[in-house]
Design an enzyme around this catalytic site. Structure first.
Site, short mmCIF file in Angstrom:
data_model
loop_
_atom_site.label_atom_id
_atom_site.label_comp_id
_atom_site.label_asym_id
_atom_site.label_seq_id
_atom_site.Cartn_x
_atom_site.Cartn_y
_atom_site.Cartn_z
N SER A 21 0.47 24.81 -35.61
CA SER A 21 -0.72 25.39 -35.04
C SER A 21 -1.21 24.52 -34.00
CB SER A 21 -1.68 26.26 -35.78
OG SER A 21 -2.64 27.07 -34.98
N ASN A 22 -2.44 24.78 -33.50
CA ASN A 22 -3.11 23.82 -32.72
C ASN A 22 -4.74 24.01 -32.76
OD1 ASN A 22 -4.11 25.92 -30.65
ND2 ASN A 22 -2.02 26.20 -30.72
#
Ligand code: CTP
Length: 217
Positions: A21-22
């Site tokens: 993810s980020n």
């Protein structure tokens, strides 16, 4: 006017307990949805996992992966005047997510990743709604933002510098530069994401109205 706004990160599963993810918090997209509602427009907010509550009057669609976001966007665009693609989509996903938890090994381990679909680039060229992209950059902001504006066929790109910790991802403040299709550039100096959202919504309304008069959609 009907707005569709995407926000937050996507998550791409590696196995049942791990993902890629980020750092996107969803704050900018949620603030835009709130500012849209404050102007008495309709908003569909499509969001990846975020720790903040969606605005009460938004039509809310929760997604996890880039593929789910792609499907939700295309379904929502059937009724849309302004599409705001603020989500931080994972550019890659594991080629073969494991259905069982991966066990630790002593040796080095490489994960094969494949690109996700580019949602902005997948929109029809001829359309009846305005398209606003975002660009998160750590360097050469103008060059990259203008390239994305053309490559993804947007009406405008909202670019922000994500190299520092005081503005951009996870922060409550932001500073953005908007690049328009006709070459115009507008900067909104550092302030709260809520204030930036209100300014952006005014700009998005104008882009839509300009398109109507030019009959470009
Ligand atoms: N975007 C998208 N689909 C993807 C990746 C990004 O629609 N699979 C959208 C983002 O929501 C944003 C714009 O494209 O509106 C630019 O995203 P950004 O992450 O800045 O750029 P990328 O196209 O991913 O390119 P790079 O990571 O090389 O900067």
């Amino acid at each position: 006017m009907r707005f569709v706004v995407t926000a937050g990160p996507t998550r791409e599963a590696i196995d049942p307990v791990r993902f890629i993810s980020n750092r996107s918090s969803g704050k900018m997209g949620y603030a835009i949805a709130e500012a849209v509602l404050a102007k008495k427009h309709h908003v569909t907010l499509i969001s990846g996992p975020a720790a903040i509550p969606p605005p009460r009057d938004a039509e809310f669609i929760s997604i996890t992966t880039a593929d789910e976001l792609h499907r939700a966007v295309h379904r929502s665009l059937r009724r849309c005047d302004v599409f705001v693609m603020c989500a931080a989509v994972s550019d890659y996903k594991p080629a073969a997510p494991s259905v069982r938890k991966l066990k630790k090994q002593k040796s080095a381990f490489a994960l094969k990743l494949v690109p996700t679909r580019d949602i902005l680039a997948s929109l029809p060229k001829r359309r009846r709604f305005a398209v606003i992209g975002f660009a998160a950059e750590t360097h050469d902001l103008k060059i990259h933002a203008e390239k994305k504006l053309r490559a993804k066929n947007c009406d405008a790109i909202v670019a922000n510098d994500v190299s520092g910790t005081e503005t951009g991802m996870e922060s409550d403040e932001n500073e953005v530069t908007i690049f328009f299709r006709d070459g115009e550039i507008k900067k909104i100096s550092r302030t709260s994401k809520k204030k930036i959202a209100r300014e952006l919504v005014k700009i998005f309304e104008k882009i839509f109205e300009k398109g109507l008069t030019k009959k470009s959609w």
